[in-house]
Enzyme design. Structure first.
Site, PDB file in Angstrom:
ATOM      1  N   THR A  37     -32.539  15.684   3.670  1.00 43.75           N
ATOM      2  CA  THR A  37     -31.384  15.184   4.407  1.00 43.75           C
ATOM      3  C   THR A  37     -30.968  16.178   5.493  1.00 43.75           C
ATOM      4  O   THR A  37     -30.788  15.801   6.660  1.00 43.75           O
ATOM      5  CB  THR A  37     -30.205  14.938   3.438  1.00 43.75           C
ATOM      6  OG1 THR A  37     -30.661  14.113   2.370  1.00 43.75           O
ATOM      7  CG2 THR A  37     -29.040  14.283   4.135  1.00 43.75           C
TER       8      THR A  37
ATOM      9  N   ASP B  55     -30.139  24.143  -0.262  1.00 44.92           N
ATOM     10  CA  ASP B  55     -30.106  22.701  -0.567  1.00 44.92           C
ATOM     11  C   ASP B  55     -28.686  22.348  -1.013  1.00 44.92           C
ATOM     12  O   ASP B  55     -27.881  23.240  -1.314  1.00 44.92           O
ATOM     13  CB  ASP B  55     -31.112  22.350  -1.688  1.00 44.92           C
ATOM     14  CG  ASP B  55     -31.110  20.848  -2.000  1.00 44.92           C
ATOM     15  OD1 ASP B  55     -31.043  20.050  -1.053  1.00 44.92           O
ATOM     16  OD2 ASP B  55     -31.140  20.474  -3.182  1.00 44.92           O
TER      17      ASP B  55
ATOM     18  N   CYS C 213     -34.344  20.568   1.697  1.00 45.36           N
ATOM     19  CA  CYS C 213     -33.502  19.375   1.668  1.00 45.36           C
ATOM     20  C   CYS C 213     -33.952  18.440   2.782  1.00 45.36           C
ATOM     21  O   CYS C 213     -33.875  18.807   3.971  1.00 45.36           O
ATOM     22  CB  CYS C 213     -32.047  19.811   1.879  1.00 45.36           C
ATOM     23  SG  CYS C 213     -30.888  18.450   1.966  1.00 45.36           S
TER      24      CYS C 213
ATOM     25  N   GLY D  87     -26.392  13.393   1.411  1.00 52.08           N
ATOM     26  CA  GLY D  87     -26.984  12.122   1.854  1.00 52.08           C
ATOM     27  C   GLY D  87     -25.988  11.035   2.181  1.00 52.08           C
ATOM     28  O   GLY D  87     -26.360   9.987   2.713  1.00 52.08           O
TER      29      GLY D  87
ATOM     30  N   CYS E  55     -36.489  13.131  -1.443  1.00 51.53           N
ATOM     31  CA  CYS E  55     -35.303  13.958  -1.688  1.00 51.53           C
ATOM     32  C   CYS E  55     -35.752  14.999  -2.700  1.00 51.53           C
ATOM     33  O   CYS E  55     -36.411  14.659  -3.693  1.00 51.53           O
ATOM     34  CB  CYS E  55     -34.172  13.102  -2.259  1.00 51.53           C
ATOM     35  SG  CYS E  55     -32.820  14.077  -2.974  1.00 51.53           S
TER      36      CYS E  55
HETATM   37  N1  DGL Z   1     -31.846  17.348  -2.042  1.00 49.06           N
HETATM   38  C1  DGL Z   1     -31.463  16.718  -0.842  1.00 49.06           C
HETATM   39  C2  DGL Z   1     -32.581  16.051  -0.089  1.00 49.06           C
HETATM   40  O1  DGL Z   1     -33.723  16.438  -0.213  1.00 49.06           O
HETATM   41  C3  DGL Z   1     -30.177  15.989  -0.697  1.00 49.06           C
HETATM   42  C4  DGL Z   1     -29.457  15.364  -1.838  1.00 49.06           C
HETATM   43  C5  DGL Z   1     -28.057  15.000  -1.380  1.00 49.06           C
HETATM   44  O2  DGL Z   1     -27.244  15.917  -1.323  1.00 49.06           O
HETATM   45  O3  DGL Z   1     -27.807  13.849  -1.041  1.00 49.06           O
HETATM   46  O4  DGL Z   1     -32.350  15.150   0.681  1.00 49.06           O
END
Ligand code: DGL
Length: 252
Positions: A75, A10, A73, A43, A181
């Site tokens: 994203t 992540d 993650c 993101g 997220c």
């Molecule tokens: N934890 C990530 C997600 O689930 C991304 C957070 C990021 O880096 O913007 O999208």
């Protein structure tokens, strides 16, 4: 049987929300969780950048002998999972997508999806809505702006202010919020304060069940009877690794 590690990645500590569920349903597996805090937030990046960054981490996890790769993650998943499967045809990947299906299947009438600026605009989210939303259900989409980054920094005041600003207009409308997220479930209590009567959903259980299913069908489950090891690595600093072990022991 295969006692190699499960690799998780992540853009920082968000993957802990997935790792926490994995430990509940696959306690005898070993884990290597790579937190890419130096490149947080994903993101606000474009597809090419995300693919380049994530491929390097996948290479690293494979070098370490991981038997399956979990994109903890949303994203990274909505941006490059399909491409990763083409680039690494012999690797098993499991991705994380917003739990919209869960919300629609449970008949919530007004669902808010909060996710990173990338995920909220992704075609994968559009597909999930087209595939699972019934005509009598409403979906609202909101970007969490820099919320993931504030969570990464541990900026409690900033998190509470931003959540208030984003969520207050929805407070009397929605009956379900999907945290799209993996960073967001780590501040679930702050969501509850603003939305006390709202169902709060995330994708961690769904991902973990899929990982278990993939290990079973590919005959890759560990035969260990002991609790597995968890190794956390961070691209930015050792202090963040210590923080993550502490968070994990508090949420487990
Ligand atoms: N934890 C990530 C997600 O689930 C991304 C957070 C990021 O880096 O913007 O999208």
């Amino acid at each position: 049987m295969n006692n190699n590690k499960i690799g998780i990645l992540d853009s920082g500590l968000g993957g802990l929300s997935v790792l926490n569920e994995l430990l509940k349903i696959l306690p005898n597996e070993d884990y290597l969780f790579y937190e890419d805090s130096i490149n947080n937030p994903y993101g606000e990046k474009c597809d090419e950048e995300i693919l380049e960054i994530v491929s390097k981490i996948v290479d690293y996890l494979l070098e370490k002998g991981c038997k399956i790769i979990v994109l903890a993650c949303n994203t990274a998943t909505t941006s490059c999972l399909k491409k990763l499967r083409e680039i690494y045809p012999n690797t098993i990947f499991v991705g994380t997508v917003p739990a919209l299906k869960v919300s629609f299947d449970h008949n919530f009438k007004n669902t808010l999806l909060l996710a990173t600026p990338y995920t909220i605009k992704s075609t994968r989210v559009e597909e999930l809505i087209n595939d699972f939303k019934q005509s009598n259900q409403n979906i609202y989409l909101e970007s969490g702006r820099n919320l993931a980054h504030l969570i990464e920094l541990g900026d409690t005041k900033g998190i509470e202010e931003l959540l208030k600003e984003i969520l207050t207009p929805y407070k009397d409308t929605i009956d379900s919020i999907v945290l799209g997220c993996t960073h967001y479930p780590l501040v679930k209590e702050s969501f509850k304060k603003i939305l006390p009567n709202c169902e709060i959903l995330d994708g961690a259980l769904g991902v973990s069940c899929e990982v278990k299913h993939q290990l079973i069908v590919n005959n890759l489950l560990s035969d260990s009877v002991k609790n597995g090891n968890v190794i956390i690595e961070n691209s930015k600093s050792e202090d963040l690794v210590d923080r993550s072990y502490k968070i994990l022991s508090n949420i487990c």
